[in-house]
Design a protein around this motif. Structure first.
Motif, PDB file in Angstrom:
ATOM      1  N   ASN A   2      44.696  42.644  37.025  1.00  0.00           N
ATOM      2  CA  ASN A   2      45.772  42.472  38.687  1.00  0.00           C
ATOM      3  C   ASN A   2      45.480  41.057  38.262  1.00  0.00           C
ATOM      4  O   ASN A   2      44.911  39.670  37.572  1.00  0.00           O
ATOM      5  N   ALA A   3      46.743  40.848  38.753  1.00  0.00           N
ATOM      6  CA  ALA A   3      47.715  39.700  38.717  1.00  0.00           C
ATOM      7  C   ALA A   3      46.590  38.865  39.353  1.00  0.00           C
ATOM      8  O   ALA A   3      47.063  37.451  39.986  1.00  0.00           O
ATOM      9  N   SER A  14      34.546  30.730  35.830  1.00  0.00           N
ATOM     10  CA  SER A  14      34.777  32.015  34.578  1.00  0.00           C
ATOM     11  C   SER A  14      35.729  33.119  34.000  1.00  0.00           C
ATOM     12  O   SER A  14      35.969  33.556  34.632  1.00  0.00           O
ATOM     13  N   PRO A  15      35.889  33.270  33.131  1.00  0.00           N
ATOM     14  CA  PRO A  15      36.833  34.356  32.958  1.00  0.00           C
ATOM     15  C   PRO A  15      36.325  35.453  33.054  1.00  0.00           C
ATOM     16  O   PRO A  15      37.219  36.343  33.253  1.00  0.00           O
ATOM     17  N   ASP A  16      34.609  35.793  33.476  1.00  0.00           N
ATOM     18  CA  ASP A  16      33.953  36.736  33.559  1.00  0.00           C
ATOM     19  C   ASP A  16      33.980  37.391  35.532  1.00  0.00           C
ATOM     20  O   ASP A  16      33.572  38.313  35.618  1.00  0.00           O
ATOM     21  N   ALA A  17      34.990  36.452  35.641  1.00  0.00           N
ATOM     22  CA  ALA A  17      34.506  36.274  38.227  1.00  0.00           C
ATOM     23  C   ALA A  17      35.095  37.842  37.458  1.00  0.00           C
ATOM     24  O   ALA A  17      36.254  37.969  37.140  1.00  0.00           O
ATOM     25  N   PRO A  18      34.377  38.810  38.545  1.00  0.00           N
ATOM     26  CA  PRO A  18      35.140  39.689  38.690  1.00  0.00           C
ATOM     27  C   PRO A  18      36.421  39.608  39.746  1.00  0.00           C
ATOM     28  O   PRO A  18      36.127  38.591  41.159  1.00  0.00           O
ATOM     29  N   THR A  19      37.321  40.359  39.579  1.00  0.00           N
ATOM     30  CA  THR A  19      38.470  40.953  40.777  1.00  0.00           C
ATOM     31  C   THR A  19      38.444  41.640  41.597  1.00  0.00           C
ATOM     32  O   THR A  19      38.613  42.819  40.979  1.00  0.00           O
ATOM     33  N   PRO A  20      37.975  42.092  42.976  1.00  0.00           N
ATOM     34  CA  PRO A  20      37.840  42.950  44.061  1.00  0.00           C
ATOM     35  C   PRO A  20      39.376  43.578  44.024  1.00  0.00           C
ATOM     36  O   PRO A  20      40.563  42.727  43.781  1.00  0.00           O
ATOM     37  N   THR A  21      39.427  44.739  43.748  1.00  0.00           N
ATOM     38  CA  THR A  21      41.048  45.311  44.281  1.00  0.00           C
ATOM     39  C   THR A  21      41.237  44.546  46.009  1.00  0.00           C
ATOM     40  O   THR A  21      42.440  44.366  46.435  1.00  0.00           O
ATOM     41  N   ALA A  22      40.738  44.481  47.281  1.00  0.00           N
ATOM     42  CA  ALA A  22      41.361  43.838  48.130  1.00  0.00           C
ATOM     43  C   ALA A  22      41.451  42.495  47.601  1.00  0.00           C
ATOM     44  O   ALA A  22      40.950  41.321  47.277  1.00  0.00           O
ATOM     45  N   GLY A  23      42.638  42.617  48.290  1.00  0.00           N
ATOM     46  CA  GLY A  23      43.178  40.823  48.187  1.00  0.00           C
ATOM     47  C   GLY A  23      44.694  41.055  49.194  1.00  0.00           C
ATOM     48  O   GLY A  23      45.012  41.780  50.221  1.00  0.00           O
TER      49      GLY A  23
END
Ligand SMILES: Cc1cc2nc3c(=O)[nH]c(=O)nc-3n(C[C@H](O)[C@H](O)[C@H](O)COP(=O)(O)O)c2cc1C
Length: 273
Positions: A2-3, A14-23
């Motif tokens: 995800n960009a 953190s490299p493991d931080a979740p990225t939501p699809t909402a943005g």
């Protein structure tokens, strides 16, 4: 990938931080916030200030009372005196404008007097809180607006170290007090500010009911992320974020004069009943 992932990784350290699809572009902008403590001398124009203030006034306001005001301080001598009152912070002198955000019950007192009401409710803690909340919401909109224009900001809570002296400097009437300052200016590219990690959401977001134990793993992760951040910035912080934060709240002396805030507020005309 995800960009937007790099924004979330920086925000949570953190490299493991979740990225939501909402943005959205607005959220991207908020995620990139960092306090700026080094400024170029370029002025902030009245036109720019007008846009920032319109954004500030667009914040919600308790009962539409608008129990806040701002003093824009550009005069170098006055800024220097306020810097002195606020723990001698150099970035206050350096920023071309210091916005001092006020909890303002004087205007409402005046309005009530003019229409023949007593305004007795202004003497309650609740109304002081209304002023502080209104000021904070407006200020944060101003921060977002300023950053969207390429400016940098930093809040100055130390503006509460000596409330009576700040009130005298700004000629505040009774029932008006500085909640915090906000330096605004063009960031000095020679001293770029970094995005400071926030605790994982498991620390601050609770589902249905509150839990302290549920926060412990996230707090341990945050200590580790902040230690990495301190090292990357060359900051000499003794111990972890937990140690550092505990020291900040150890005793009345750690409040830099703000331990006598209730007394100062009463002197400045707030009843706080
Ligand atoms: C109400 C408030 C008061 C603050 N007071 C000061 C201050 O007096 N001096 C300062 O350098 N930073 C001050 N800060 C900035 C915080 O230290 C900063 O927001 C925090 O470390 C998180 O870093 P960031 O804003 O870069 O993400 C203040 C922030 C807030 C919200």
């Amino acid at each position: 990938m995800n960009a937007r992932a790099p924004l979330y990784q920086a925000r949570y350290g953190s490299p493991d931080a979740p990225t939501p699809t909402a943005g959205s572009p607005v959220i991207d902008h908020l995620l990139a916030h960092r306090s700026v403590r080094a400024y170029l001398p370029d002025p902030v124009s009245d036109d720019t200030l007008t846009a920032i203030m319109a954004a500030a006034q667009s914040a919600a306001s308790s009962s539409n009372l608008h129990a806040w005001s701002v003093v824009a301080v550009r005069d170098p001598a006055r800024k220097a005196r306020l810097a002195e009152l606020a723990g001698d912070q150099e970035h206050i002198r350096q920023a071309p404008v210091l916005l001092v955000w006020l909890a303002d019950l004087a205007r409402l007192h005046d309005v009530a007097t003019r229409v023949g009401e007593s305004a007795a409710a202004l003497d309650y803690l609740e109304m002081f809180e209304v002023g502080v909340i209104d000021a904070a919401l407006a200020a944060q909109n101003a921060v977002t607006a300023a950053e969207s224009l390429g400016l940098g900001t930093v809040y100055i809570g130390a503006m509460r170290n000596r409330p009576e002296d700040v009130a005298a400097e700004l000629q505040l009437p009774p029932r008006v007090v500085a909640v915090f300052g906000l330096c605004v200016g063009t960031p000095d590219p020679r001293h770029p500010a970094a995005v400071k990690p926030r605790p994982p959401q498991s620390v601050v977001l609770h589902q249905e009911t509150y839990s302290l134990p549920a926060q412990q793993p996230g707090l341990a992760e945050y200590d580790s992320a902040m230690s990495t951040f301190y090292a990357s910035q060359g900051m000499k912080v003794r111990g972890t974020w937990s140690h550092h934060s505990a020291k900040r709240i150890r005793d009345a002396d750690s409040l830099s004069g703000r331990d006598r805030l209730v007394e100062a507020l009463r002197k400045l005309g707030f009843g706080l009943r």
